[in-house]
Design an enzyme around this catalytic site. Sequence first.
Site, PDB file in Angstrom:
ATOM      1  N   ASP A 192      54.027  28.100 -24.404  1.00 37.48           N
ATOM      2  CA  ASP A 192      54.892  26.978 -24.752  1.00 37.48           C
ATOM      3  C   ASP A 192      56.331  27.388 -25.031  1.00 37.48           C
ATOM      4  OD1 ASP A 192      53.127  24.918 -24.606  1.00 37.48           O
ATOM      5  OD2 ASP A 192      52.503  25.036 -26.700  1.00 37.48           O
TER       6      ASP A 192
HETATM    7  C1  BGC Z   1      54.864  27.694 -31.138  1.00 40.50           C
HETATM    8  C2  BGC Z   1      53.761  27.602 -30.137  1.00 40.50           C
HETATM    9  C3  BGC Z   1      53.232  26.203 -30.097  1.00 40.50           C
HETATM   10  C4  BGC Z   1      54.371  25.227 -29.853  1.00 40.50           C
HETATM   11  C5  BGC Z   1      53.922  23.783 -29.756  1.00 40.50           C
HETATM   12  C6  BGC Z   1      55.911  26.649 -30.878  1.00 40.50           C
HETATM   13  O1  BGC Z   1      56.886  26.687 -31.867  1.00 40.50           O
HETATM   14  O2  BGC Z   1      55.421  28.975 -31.131  1.00 40.50           O
HETATM   15  O3  BGC Z   1      52.732  28.519 -30.439  1.00 40.50           O
HETATM   16  O4  BGC Z   1      52.287  26.075 -29.093  1.00 40.50           O
HETATM   17  O5  BGC Z   1      55.347  25.375 -30.849  1.00 40.50           O
HETATM   18  O6  BGC Z   1      53.780  23.141 -30.940  1.00 40.50           O
HETATM   19  C1  NOJ Z   2      49.729  27.257 -29.227  1.00 45.42           C
HETATM   20  C2  NOJ Z   2      49.462  26.037 -28.416  1.00 45.42           C
HETATM   21  O1  NOJ Z   2      48.519  25.231 -29.088  1.00 45.42           O
HETATM   22  C3  NOJ Z   2      48.951  26.378 -27.050  1.00 45.42           C
HETATM   23  O2  NOJ Z   2      48.845  25.223 -26.270  1.00 45.42           O
HETATM   24  C4  NOJ Z   2      49.849  27.378 -26.384  1.00 45.42           C
HETATM   25  O3  NOJ Z   2      49.281  27.706 -25.156  1.00 45.42           O
HETATM   26  C5  NOJ Z   2      50.051  28.598 -27.244  1.00 45.42           C
HETATM   27  N1  NOJ Z   2      50.544  28.206 -28.512  1.00 45.42           N
HETATM   28  C6  NOJ Z   2      50.983  29.620 -26.607  1.00 45.42           C
HETATM   29  O4  NOJ Z   2      52.297  29.183 -26.614  1.00 45.42           O
END
Ligand code: BGC
Ligand code: NOJ
Length: 811
Positions: free
Chosen positions: A483
């Site tokens: 993400d």
């Molecule tokens: C985090 C991710 C997460 C994303 C969506 C980001 O700030 O680092 O792990 O999946 O937010 O909420």
């Molecule tokens: C947490 C999110 O829930 C997931 O969808 C994502 O793939 C990982 N972070 C990695 O960014």
Amino acid sequence: MKYGFFDDERKEYVITNPQTPFPWINYLGNKDFFSLISNTAGGYSFYKDAKFRRINRYRYNNVPMDNGGRYFYINDEGTVWSPGWKPVKTELDHYECRHGLSYTSIKGEKNDIEAEVVFFVPLNALCEVQKMKLTNKSSKTKKIKLFSLIEWCLWNAEDDQNNLQRNFSTGEVEIHGSTLYHKTEYKERRNHYAFYHVNAPIQGFDTDRESFIGLYNEFSHPDAVFTGKPKNSEAHGWSPIASHCLEVELQPGESKEYIFLLGYVENTEDKKWESKGVINKTKANRTIEQFNSSEKVNRALDKLATYWDNLLSNYSIHSGNDKLDRMVNIWNQYQCMVTFNMSRSASFFEVGIGRGMGFRDSNQDLIGFIHQIPERARERIIDIASTQFEDGGAYHQYQPLTKRGNNAVGGNFNDDPLWLILSTTAYIKETGDFSILEEIVPFDNDESRAKTHFEHLKASFYHVVNNLGPHQLPLIGRADWNDCLNLNCFSKDPNESFQTTENQTGGSAESIMIAGLFVVYGKDFVELCRRIGRKDEVDNAQEHVDKMVKSIKKHGWDGEWFLRAYDSFGNKVGSKDNEEGKIFIESQGWCTMAGIGKNEGMCEKALNSVKKYLDCEYGIVLNHPAFTKYVIEYGEISTYPAGYKENAGIFCHNNPWVMIGETMIGRGDQAWEYFRKICPSYLEEISDLHKTEPYAYAQMIAGKDAFKPGEAKNSWLTGTAAWTYYVITQYILGVKPSYDGLEISPCIPKTWKSYTVSRKFRGAVYEISIDNSEGVNCGIKELTINGETMHKNVIPIQKAGTINKVNVKMG
Ligand code: BGC
Ligand code: NOJ
């Protein structure tokens, strides 16, 4: 340092020191009514949705940490204490918290009074039961006062913290004997209320927080408790609470039990009232009636235990290694159930108001869960698919109460669609139920645009094919699984969210991770088409998969490892030519799982590079070197300090992809070593560093570049649970459901001599003994089922109800 121990016999983790390095929590509830509970009884309950139906108030990130919960206070002739140590924090003579499967028991002892509370949510009930047992261990009669405390949340957990100009005037309660009702907004649009009950006469109560605690006091020092006098307050606005006061006399050696119930009721519009302004209590009384004695409560606890025994019996191992056995047989499966229920909404790191059900997260969570309750997995798959768009794209999240896509977050995460192929094929392999493909499923929740579920999978597959970039590699969209790799975001404004901002529209950034993912699940799609006789689809789909393999080999290989992406200028991401972020884990995982360039040695080289650059003492970091400055064309990944989260943290979710890759080239020792490094039961001894629960996986462990390598965060709600379960059971221990039966292909350390697996699969039981006396990593020399030799490693499906002996000799 340890803070407790595993009691495997009782399937519990026992905490013996309340001052754990972080609150160590448990989840209660299996459907609809859920609670989070810490080792000091902190936490909260909600009905279905942690944001919209929060039952009791909880303040995150408070001082002290974990402040608020379901609290009990004992006033024993002026000595005031709490059985869970908090909130009073009087030093206890003895403390013990046992987190078990959907229940938690907390025991405290002070001055020869023992108080033990068992907390659980019974199956099919909308309440949390708190069974309190008080014992007088002294030789004289004791007269104590027992107070309970719940602080009500005004339902919408976000609004509850914000809209005080309204909230301080809306709170309403009703008091009826030993039951304290919370009915804020019930007279207008809400058809639900909550109640807190105890099955004994009370000496007094409080429903107004300030009356009970005192405006300038804290939870640790409520006025009513310390003076021993409940105020019998009735809340009008401000902050409604529920507190009972009981006077308890205990003879020497005597025990008394009380059942406290925190319940939730929904009434239909026409049945809301008993009389003007008085709520209809029929359903509340029914719940109370169900659990108003210790016998009834004990029966409900037994049922809960049987429920879990059944679920867990579908897969169990005996390897002689306690640390491994307890994870596979108990805790990892349990965590998979929790992620299935909670998605990423409510933990001690997720505040329960933010994230809905993730499209990709929920699909992946299923692979750790299908074997436990396949019917619910099926429902979930259809729910998820119903939010998909006709072109195969998807809302990134949907709301659990409405089951509709979340407009605020939108879509365009181009990995999302592919995970639906993973969950569906995993479901069919487990159950043999191909009929799911015939199910008519709406697009974007619009029944008029419904097609078969198979068409959804096809749309998923072609969403990738129809969105290729300049190198014939998949366009990344807003981001892929990572993400934080926001290649089209280009944000300069700190008020913009990396997750929802896409300043570069029509961006041409491409993802090699999605390319690998496409090859893995593209092959699965082809196989599925073949199985259901869709020959018309097979050749076309296979061609697209083959083309993708070619594109990866041509444009996705960097010499020693797979590239990660092309940014929106067409520059390489994750290449030796980059200054930082030269190598990333995701593409190594997916391209080796896809076997890309295996014969040419690419897989082995890529995995060797993982070992060389990404591996460290605590697991495999996400990228290397970590980013030390903000790179606008990469986005959020470069915002995290080095070694944390997606910037070179050990993002545990993706470690299993490399483990699977290792098993694909037969390196069982390496796969196991990676497994062991992030496995919580192996980290119990370093709990003070690791910080989070030794029985639950964390999303992230600080990596080698971090200030404190080895320190974990974000425990419980992470895709790590499903993926570690998937890799250990199917790829390392090697018992894999397939369309035709159970495939046996272990890939283990050479030093493992033997182990057994008991697997229920499509109604039959398989008792599998693996003999590795020859000390190999993989390979099967001999396989017999019920004494009969098999010439391949897939055990055909046996008759339901049979118990089958499978003997496997590796070599
Ligand atoms: C985090 C991710 C997460 C994303 C969506 C980001 O700030 O680092 O792990 O999946 O937010 O909420
Ligand atoms: C947490 C999110 O829930 C997931 O969808 C994502 O793939 C990982 N972070 C990695 O960014």
